[in-house]
Structure formats: structure tokens, C-alpha cells
Scaffold this active site. Structure first.
Site, mmCIF file in Angstrom:
data_model
loop_
_atom_site.group_PDB
_atom_site.id
_atom_site.type_symbol
_atom_site.label_atom_id
_atom_site.label_comp_id
_atom_site.label_asym_id
_atom_site.label_seq_id
_atom_site.Cartn_x
_atom_site.Cartn_y
_atom_site.Cartn_z
ATOM 1 N N ARG A 94 0.834 -1.193 0.000
ATOM 2 C CA ARG A 94 0.000 0.000 0.000
ATOM 3 C C ARG A 94 0.873 1.250 0.000
ATOM 4 N NH1 ARG A 94 -1.839 1.121 4.276
ATOM 5 N NH2 ARG A 94 -1.148 -0.668 5.498
ATOM 6 N N TYR A 233 -1.635 -3.516 -6.696
ATOM 7 C CA TYR A 233 -1.366 -4.293 -5.493
ATOM 8 C C TYR A 233 -2.413 -4.142 -4.389
ATOM 9 C CZ TYR A 233 1.479 -7.047 -2.399
ATOM 10 O OH TYR A 233 1.933 -8.062 -1.595
ATOM 11 N N GLY A 234 -2.843 -5.256 -3.843
ATOM 12 C CA GLY A 234 -3.613 -5.335 -2.593
ATOM 13 C C GLY A 234 -4.567 -4.192 -2.362
ATOM 14 N N LYS A 242 -9.690 -1.895 1.833
ATOM 15 C CA LYS A 242 -9.355 -0.741 2.661
ATOM 16 C C LYS A 242 -10.111 0.510 2.214
ATOM 17 C CE LYS A 242 -6.306 -3.185 4.782
ATOM 18 N NZ LYS A 242 -6.318 -3.706 6.077
ATOM 19 N N HIS A 262 -10.337 -1.782 11.660
ATOM 20 C CA HIS A 262 -9.267 -2.661 11.165
ATOM 21 C C HIS A 262 -9.031 -3.759 12.204
ATOM 22 C CE1 HIS A 262 -4.843 -2.904 9.557
ATOM 23 N NE2 HIS A 262 -5.623 -3.728 8.915
ATOM 24 N N SER A 284 -1.192 -3.157 10.397
ATOM 25 C CA SER A 284 -0.910 -4.089 9.305
ATOM 26 C C SER A 284 0.307 -4.953 9.637
ATOM 27 C CB SER A 284 -0.638 -3.313 8.021
ATOM 28 O OG SER A 284 -1.769 -2.532 7.703
ATOM 29 N N CYS A 286 0.745 -7.161 11.911
ATOM 30 C CA CYS A 286 1.040 -7.281 13.343
ATOM 31 C C CYS A 286 0.270 -8.416 14.002
ATOM 32 C CB CYS A 286 0.769 -5.974 14.056
ATOM 33 S SG CYS A 286 1.982 -4.695 13.653
ATOM 34 N N ASP A 309 -9.404 -9.177 9.199
ATOM 35 C CA ASP A 309 -8.836 -7.862 8.863
ATOM 36 C C ASP A 309 -9.793 -6.692 9.092
ATOM 37 O OD1 ASP A 309 -6.463 -6.505 7.816
ATOM 38 O OD2 ASP A 309 -7.685 -5.996 6.080
ATOM 39 N N ASN A 399 6.304 -8.431 2.225
ATOM 40 C CA ASN A 399 4.852 -8.195 2.172
ATOM 41 C C ASN A 399 4.179 -9.101 1.141
ATOM 42 O OD1 ASN A 399 2.458 -6.833 3.028
ATOM 43 N ND2 ASN A 399 2.517 -5.557 1.182
ATOM 44 N N ARG A 401 1.914 -12.116 -0.213
ATOM 45 C CA ARG A 401 0.568 -12.395 0.307
ATOM 46 C C ARG A 401 -0.052 -13.634 -0.304
ATOM 47 N NH1 ARG A 401 -1.783 -8.514 4.178
ATOM 48 N NH2 ARG A 401 -0.086 -7.010 4.411
#
Ligand code: GTP
Ligand code: SPV
Ligand code: MN
Length: 618
Positions: A94, A233-234, A242, A262, A284, A286, A309, A399, A401
Site C-alpha cells: 500500500r 497491489y492489494g 481498505k 481494522h 498491518s 502485526c 482484517d 509483504n 501475500r
């Protein structure tokens, strides 16, 4: 009905049997078609493909992406129905610096969001999107967050020129004609537009991961729109996630009296089979997916997954707060996911997975750091280069995924698509120092204060310097679609909307000793913290009062079966008043960012904390 007549629409050859506008009528259909037309006129795709959400269509899309080199099909014996995508090296996470909240009023975006006036932003975006889909197909992807037709579900449509985004959205949300039918009936929906920003000139060869160096992820909260340019991406490309389910939904929640957070969501069953629902907000990368799939190491306890999430929270008629996961899949961090850390995730990933930026094994399977203790002798890394254990660099991007359907998790609750009454809220971050393993708040207001003070070491989930400590209140800093000062006030207000509020705790799995190692074993052993929290609700565990909140009384945390040295335990729970007073100064500085918008009740909490800390020093 045929494919809509736009100035550029042409019949598709490779999807001859898919992509036509569905034969659905209703009062809401004209607005949808007009908008599709308008965006097509701007972006000038070669084709328009209305996604019907069928398995056949999905298979055709995947097949086409393999043929185009966007996806690598994995070995069907090892990882059935699964694919690997390698992104462009400049498009791996992101981009918070390129994320904008374009509200009419600057103060509605607040000091922690990038703000540009809507008119100016539209003037910037228009030339970027003009012709940006040339040579490509524009997909019309109708999606529902929450089950289709569910009482608190929210609808949207994403227009995108990325087939990778389409198949990702198909895993992460509910997609297809059933959604279009609801839109046609007149249900409200959110407009989202996504272009990788890489038009193809006549005959120009495509690349495996088209993107643009210039990137914009823009939210228009006043008109409920999202426009994303340049990234595949994502969170930059799956706009339901998001952009909609957090940034836009948080604005809807502010206006309508609910919350978009979140958070992961789980059901915890104690040894007597009593059920408790726990939501946890961690920044994010974590540990949300990890806790969402927790396999308790203490006998008798069980955890069922509800979400990993995003959680929407609403007051129910019975005086409790109800929580639901609006997503349909997991877009999880691969590195660190292994047999010893998250065996449930490993089992979830048996097949039907879309991987991004992990390493490829010689037998056509995938690997990442932490999947197994020992790395294979040879891999193709996430960039597509040869890799051996002594290459001196990670094989998978930090990162990288996996994208997988939630229903595929062996731990998924039977009723995971329904809202559940919330008993506990956890706030956590990645803190090497200072923050104890677990702290219980004194009450809702103090709990909201704890949430507002969360800070965390930066991870690879967004651009920026990994490890740097930053404020991430409620783990929502990058995801709050409005002024964070108003958001904090909204949290306090929500406390007045339910008679029986969830109890709020702060946790930290990541405290380190002087030698740099983690003091707490974490992962499955986090169940010991959950066990203490639940026994607190039941009135069966002792706590001691400290200046920052309540911590477990000696002996009240169940440590049967693990060896945590007493010195480590002492360090895990040590509270240094001086360090906390310094932290309080930083909190004051942070609060001052929001001026009058910082709720007085939180300033009072900060004063009270300082008073307690000073008293503890005397
Ligand atoms: P987003 O999808 O970015 O929102 O991330 P997430 O919060 O779902 O993070 P995830 O559960 O995927 O965890 C990210 C990393 O944290 C992985 O590398 C895990 O191995 C690591 N992690 C998770 N739980 C623990 C824990 O209890 N202790 C330690 N030391 N690491 C953990
Ligand atoms: C996060 O960064 O919090 C994620 C991944 O969940 S993304 O969808 O890319 O935002
Ligand atoms: Mn996340």
C-alpha cells in the site's frame, strides 16, 4: 442485451461467452449503465466485460492470465487450483503517501490524511484516466461486502482494467449478477474505478504486471467514490477492502452511528463451551490473521475464525454491540506463516490460492521465509531470479501475500457471515519496549484512550522505513476516511449506544529483552492471554492495579506447559513510569494535532494517567 454501446466497445473474442451486460432490469440499472458508459468514454478500453461471477468465467480469466504471463500455474498435485503472481518491483505494498481523502472540507480529512480539494483532484485525475485502459478490457465487477442481501451489507461496483484485481475481488468479496440485481432494484452502491495506468498502443506487448510510476488512491467521501490509478497491489487495487470497507465505510459509520474497524474477529469457546466474541485491532502485519486462526495451546479452549482484517460494529436492539466481518476471503501476509506459527493458515492454503510475490520451488510449489524451518536448496525468488539459501536476501517479499476464500479455513465458524455480540476488544501494536503483554482498561473511556495511544513499529505492509515507531491509533491511521479527532469522539459516543459494552484491553506480543529476542512465545500461546481476559469477564482471574491499567496478578496467567523464565515475565509486565511519562508527552503532542477536535474526555484521561504515573514515582 449486448455489450453496452460505448464509443470504443468491441466484442471480445477470448471471452466470447462471457462479458455481456446481464439481462437485468430495474429502476437502478440506468444509473449503473450510464456510469459504466461514462467511465468507458473516459478510459477508452477496447472491451467491456460485465463480470457475472460464475466459476466458468473465473476459470477462463485465470487461463487467460496464465497465457498472458501474468500468472504462473502451480503444480496441481502440490497446490491444486493455485497461481503465483509476481508484481512489479515498485508495486509491492500500500502507498500511504499516495492515498488521499478528497472531502469538500479540509478539516473533514484531518491532519493525518493527505487532502486535496475534490475539484482539484478531479482535474488531476482526469488526464491520467483519459485513455488509460486503451488496448485493455474494462471489467465491471459488482460486489457485496457482507453476504448478498444481508441486512447490513454494502454494495459497490469496481471498474478495473486488471484481471488480477478481478479474480482477487472474487475471493475477497461476493461478486456477480445477484449483486447487479440488487443495484437494479435500487439499493445504494458505491462507485469505484481502478486502472493500472498502462494503456497499450496498437500491437504493443503487455508486461506481466502492468502499473504506472505515478500512483493515486483517492477517496471522495462526500460522493462515495474511489478512484485508484497506477497500482495493481492489494489495498491499492482491491477497492472493496481498505478503500471502501474501511475509509468510505468509516465515514458512513460516523454519519449513521456504526463503526468500520481494522480488526480481526473470533469466537472463543472456553472449556465449558461458553462462547465469547473478541475483536482485535492491530496495525498491518502485526498478527491479525494469526490471532484470527489461533490454535490454543491450553487444553479445552477453542477458537473459531470469523474475520481476519475488517470488522463492522453496530449497536443491536438488545443493548449490545454487534460485529461482522464484511469480507469473504483472507489477503494474508505469507512470511512467518508456518507449521509452528499458524498451522491453521497452512491448512487453509492447501489449494485454490492466489499467491503474490512468494518464491517458486523447483517442483512448482511455493515457499516463503518461515513456511518451513529450513529453506529449499534452490528457488526462484519473488523477482523471478535464481535463489539459494546463501543468496543473502529474502526469497519471498516481506509483504508477499496469499489470497484465499475464508470458507476454506478449517477454523471458520459455521455462522461466520452473521453478526455476533461483542464481548472483548483488544488493541495491540508491535512494541519492543514499554508496553506490557496485556493491560485491562478501567472502563470504556479509558479503553478508548488506550486505543487512541496505540503506536507500532512500521512493517513492510506499506511503504516507509521498516521498524520506525509511529502512532497508529486504533490501527486505523492509514484507514480512517475522516478527521481522526472526530473519529476518537465517535468511539466515545459509541459507548453511549449500548448498555453492555465490550471490555477493552491492550496487548503486545512483541516486547523484546535486552538481547533482542521476543520475551513472549506468542502465536498459539497468545491463547493464555485470551484465557486470562475471558476469566476476567467471568470474575475468575485476579488483576492488580497499575498506573496504566490492570495487569494479571502473579500466578493468574495460565503458564502450564510452557517455560517462561520469571525474569522474562517480570520484564513482560514491567512498567517504567519515566518512560511512560515520556510517552504521555508524545500523546499530548499527537492530540494537539487535532486541536479542538481532540475529545476533552481523552485529554482528561491523559491528565489522569500522568497523575497516576507521578504518584507511582514517589
Ligand atoms: P494485515 O493483513 O497487513 O492487516 O496483517 P495481519 O495483522 O493480519 O498480520 P499477520 O497475522 O499476517 O502477521 C504478520 C506477521 O506477524 C507474521 O510474520 C507473523 O509471523 C507475525 N506474528 C503474528 N503473531 C505473532 C506473535 O504472536 N508473535 C510474534 N513474534 N510474531 C507474530
Ligand atoms: C494491510 O496492509 O493492513 C492489509 C493489506 O490488510 S492491504 O490489503 O494491501 O491493505
Ligand atoms: Mn490489514
Amino acid at each position: 442485451m449486448a455489450i453496452i454501446e460505448s464509443p470504443t466497445a468491441r466484442a471480445t473474442t477470448e471471452f466470447a461467452s462471457f462479458g455481456a451486460q446481464p439481462d437485468i432490469d430495474g429502476p437502478g440499472m440506468a444509473a449503473l449503465v450510464a456510469w459504466v458508459d461514462e467511465v468507458a468514454a473516459l478510459t477508452q478500453p477496447d472491451r467491456i466485460h460485465w463480470v457475472d461471477g460464475s466459476a466458468e468465467e473465473n476459470a477462463a480469466l485465470l487461463e487467460q492470465m496464465v497465457a498472458d504471463g501474468t500468472l504462473i500455474k502451480l503444480n496441481d498435485e502440490k497446490r491444486p487450483g493455485s497461481y503465483l503472481a509476481r508484481s512489479d518491483e515498485g508495486d509491492v505494498a500500500r502507498l500511504e503517501s499516495r492515498t488521499f481523502i478528497s472531502s469538500e472540507r479540509e478539516e473533514d480529512a484531518g491532519p493525518t490524511n493527505n487532502w486535496v480539494a475534490p475539484a482539484e483532484m478531479r482535474a488531476t485525475l482526469r488526464p491520467l484516466f483519459e485513455g488509460s485502459m486503451r488496448g485493455r478490457t474494462m471489467f465491471v465487477v459488482p460486489f457485496s461486502m457482507g453476504k448478498i442481501g444481508g441486512p447490513i451489507s454494502q454494495l459497490g461496483v469496481q471498474l478495473t482494467d486488471s484481471p488480477y484485481a478481478v479474480v482477487s475481488i472474487e475471493i475477497m468479496t461476493r461478486v456477480g449478477d445477484a449483486v447487479t440485481e440488487l443495484i437494479a432494484e435500487g439499493k445504494p452502491w458505491v462507485r469505484t474505478v481502478h486502472s493500472v495506468g498502462a494503456p497499450l498502443r496498437d500491437g504493443e506487448e503487455d508486461v506481466a504486471w502492468p502499473s504506472n510510476d505515478e500512483k493515486y488512491i483517492v477517496h471522495f467521501p462526500d460522493t462515495l467514490e474511489v478512484w485508484s490509478f497506477g497500482s495493481g497491489y492489494g489495498g491499492n487495487a482491491i477497492l472493496a477492502k481498505k478503500c471502501y470497507a474501511l475509509r468510505i465505510a468509516s465515514v458512513l459509520g460516523r454519519d449513521q452511528g456504526w463503526m468500520a474497524e481494522h480488526m480481526l474477529l473470533i469466537r472463543v469457546l472456553d472449556p465449558q463451551g461458553r462462547a465469547y466474541h473478541v475483536a482485535a485491532a492491530f496495525p498491518s502485519a502485526c498478527g491479525k490473521t494469526n490471532l484470527a486462526m489461533l490454535r490454543p495451546t491450553i487444553p479445552g479452549w477453542k477458537v473459531e475464525t470469523l474475520g481476519d482484517d475488517i470488522t463492522w460494529i453496530r449497536p443491536g436492539e438488545d443493548g449490545r454491540l454487534y460485529a461482522i466481518n464484511p469480507e469473504a476471503g483472507f489477503f494474508g501476509v505469507a512470511p512467518g506463516t508456518g507449521e509452528s506459527t499458524n498451522v491453521t493458515a497452512v491448512e487453509t492454503l492447501w489449494g485454490n490460492v492466489l499467491f503474490t510475490n512468494v518464491a517458486l520451488t523447483d517442483d512448482g510449489d511455493v515457499w516463503w521465509e518461515g513456511l518451513t524451518d529450513e529453506a529449499p536448496d534452490h528457488l526462484i525468488d519473488w523477482r523471478g531470479d535464481d535463489w539459494t539459501p546463501d543468496s543473502g536476501r529474502p526469497a519471498a517479499h516481506p509483504n508477499s501475500r496469499f489470497t484465499v476464500s475464508a470458507a476454506q479455513a478449517p477454523s471458520i465458524a459455521d455462522d461466520w457471515e452473521e453478526a455476533v455480540p461483542l464481548d472483548v476488544i483488544l488493541f495491540g501494536g508491535r512494541r519492543a519496549t514499554n508496553v506490557p503483554l496485556v493491560v485491562e482498561s478501567f472502563n470504556w473511556e479509558h479503553g478508548v484512550f488506550l486505543g487512541s495511544t496505540i503506536s507500532s513499529e512500521r512493517t513492510a505492509a506499506a511503504e516507509g522505513k521498516v521498524g520506525e515507531l509511529r502512532r497508529d491509533p486504533f490501527a486505523m491511521m492509514p484507514f480512517c476516511g475522516y478527521n481522526m479527532g472526530d473519529y476518537m469522539a465517535h468511539w466515545l459516543e459509541m459507548g453511549g449506544k449500548a448498555e453492555k459494552l465490550p471490555k477493552i484491553y491492550q496487548v503486545n506480543w512483541f516486547r523484546r529483552g535486552a538481547d533482542g529476542r521476543f520475551l513472549w512465545p506468542g502465536f498459539g500461546d497468545n491463547s493464555r492471554v485470551i484465557d486470562w481476559v475471558i476469566r476476567r469477564l467471568q470474575g475468575e482471574a485476579e488483576a492488580v492495579v497499575t498506573p496504566i491499567g490492570l495487569i494479571p496478578a502473579p500466578g493468574s496467567l495460565n503458564l502450564d506447559g510452557i517455560e517462561v523464565p520469571q525474569e522474562d515475565l517480570d520484564e513482560l509486565f514491567s512498567i517504567d513510569p519515566d518512560a511512560w511519562l515520556e510517552d504521555a508527552d508524545l500523546t499530548e503532542e499527537f492530540y494537539s494535532l487535532f486541536g479542538d477536535k481532540t475529545p476533552a474526555a481523552l485529554r482528561a484521561q491523559l491528565d489522569a494517567l500522568r497523575t497516576r504515573l507521578k504518584a507511582a514515582k514517589d
